[in-house]
Design a protein around this motif. Structure first.
Motif, PDB file in Angstrom:
ATOM      1  N   MET A 256       0.855  -1.194   0.000  1.00 50.26           N
ATOM      2  CA  MET A 256       0.000   0.000   0.000  1.00 50.26           C
ATOM      3  C   MET A 256       0.888   1.241   0.000  1.00 50.26           C
TER       4      MET A 256
ATOM      5  N   ALA B 269       1.311   5.390   0.543  1.00 51.66           N
ATOM      6  CA  ALA B 269       0.714   6.489   1.304  1.00 51.66           C
ATOM      7  C   ALA B 269       1.512   7.753   1.054  1.00 51.66           C
TER       8      ALA B 269
ATOM      9  N   ASP C  78      -4.132  -3.563   5.489  1.00 54.64           N
ATOM     10  CA  ASP C  78      -5.332  -3.040   6.148  1.00 54.64           C
ATOM     11  C   ASP C  78      -5.244  -1.521   6.261  1.00 54.64           C
ATOM     12  N   GLU C  79      -6.222  -0.842   5.663  1.00 51.53           N
ATOM     13  CA  GLU C  79      -6.163   0.630   5.603  1.00 51.53           C
ATOM     14  C   GLU C  79      -6.230   1.282   6.975  1.00 51.53           C
ATOM     15  N   THR C  80      -7.134   0.790   7.813  1.00 47.30           N
ATOM     16  CA  THR C  80      -7.296   1.404   9.141  1.00 47.30           C
ATOM     17  C   THR C  80      -6.017   1.265   9.956  1.00 47.30           C
TER      18      THR C  80
ATOM     19  N   ARG D 244      -3.281   3.546   8.515  1.00 44.00           N
ATOM     20  CA  ARG D 244      -3.485   4.959   8.858  1.00 44.00           C
ATOM     21  C   ARG D 244      -3.042   5.226  10.302  1.00 44.00           C
TER      22      ARG D 244
ATOM     23  N   LEU E 291      -4.001   7.829   1.626  1.00 43.69           N
ATOM     24  CA  LEU E 291      -3.689   6.447   1.236  1.00 43.69           C
ATOM     25  C   LEU E 291      -4.061   6.274  -0.226  1.00 43.69           C
TER      26      LEU E 291
END
Lengths: 228, 79
Positions: B1, B3, B50-52, B55, B78
């Motif tokens: 991912m 960011a 996992d995005e949460t 973050r 993101l």
């Protein structure tokens, strides 16, 4: 009295600091920033330089070096810590001292003598001078513009924690007195417990026979005496 | 991912670099620029899926190192 001087990649004022401390009668030991802890000592010094190339923000990476965990813990327990120039920037980045040091207001790297007025003599480093005394010492930095919000500045002022302030020397204009645009002319501050002092100017470079001023020699004499 | 972290100076914090850029733009004839504020962009390539969680982790990175919250705000994107 023994002082530990912490070296980071990019530190360059450690020898000046060692000389100034030894001239005043202290023993010194250099400590590498990657060490797990500083040796037993009476004073920890974070000298000037350009640790980690000043990347991200001056002192930001150095504040998280392995040895700094020990330095911060000892500072919080009351051990005397002095940070000069880049060392002041590190102390700010660790959160031991309040505020921030921004890019100089004129954007120039300023390398010249300035005049400092001592505003608090109830500290080991400053006890040998009288309050109100003005000393001439050099600065050499690009990011020494002290910033704190109004409430913090008022608190520092009220608690006598602004230790050194830039003032005009003989034949110097008020405008030239403050080399970097620091709020309230702040050149050095101390933590609330009074054991952690950070300052942008270099007192260690105003103590020796081949330096332009020896005004800061009493600071080191007083420091060594107080911590011996 | 991937960011991207945007770091900007908080309101009320003097920005000498932004001011210098502002002056230079004026000298180049770009009128009507009311203010210039300079910030930083930091790109991160993370193993997170996992995005949460990512973050939250980036927030901790910002608080601990990437930003100095005395003078800077940060915003996390993101992508």
């Amino acid at each position: 009295m023994k002082a530990a001087i912490v070296l980071f990649p990019g530190t360059n004022r450690e020898i000046d600091m060692k000389d100034a401390l030894e001239r005043a009668g202290a023993a010194t030991e250099m400590v590498w920033h990657g060490d797990a802890e500083a040796p037993p000592c009476d004073l920890i010094v974070l000298p000037g330089g350009f640790s980690h190339g000043d990347y991200l923000r001056c002192g930001a990476m150095a504040a998280h070096s392995p040895v700094m965990r020990d330095v911060v813990a000892r500072a919080r327990a009351g051990a005397p810590v002095l940070g000069v120039c880049n060392g002041f920037q590190m102390l700010i980045e660790t959160g031991l001292l309040p505020g921030a040091l921004l890019r100089n207001a004129g954007l120039n790297f300023v390398c010249r003598d300035v005049h400092l007025r001592l505003e608090n003599r109830r500290l080991p480093l400053t006890g040998a001078l009288a309050e109100g005394d003005v000393i001439r010492v050099p600065v050499a930095h690009g990011d020494g513009n002290y910033f704190a919000d109004d409430e913090t500045l008022r608190r520092l002022e009220g608690e006598g924690r602004i230790v050194f302030r830039y003032v005009a020397g003989p034949d110097e204009t008020e405008e030239r007195a403050n080399p970097n645009g620091s709020a309230a002319g702040v050149a050095g501050v101390v933590n609330d417990a009074g054991n952690v002092l950070g300052m942008m100017p270099h007192p260690e470079d105003a103590t020796g026979p081949r330096q332009q001023s020896r005004d800061a020699a009493p600071l080191f004499d007083g420091l060594v005496e107080a911590l011996s | 991912m991937k960011a991207r972290v945007h770091i900007t100076l908080r309101n009320g914090v003097l920005d000498p670099q932004g001011k210098a850029i502002h002056n230079a733009l004026g000298a180049l004839g770009f009128d009507g620029v009311r203010e210039v504020r300079q910030g930083k962009v930091i790109d991160l390539d993370l193993a997170d899926t996992d995005e949460t969680g990512a973050r939250a982790r980036i927030e901790r990175m910002c608080e601990k190192l990437l930003a100095n919250t005395t003078i800077e705000n940060y915003a996390i994107e993101l992508c």
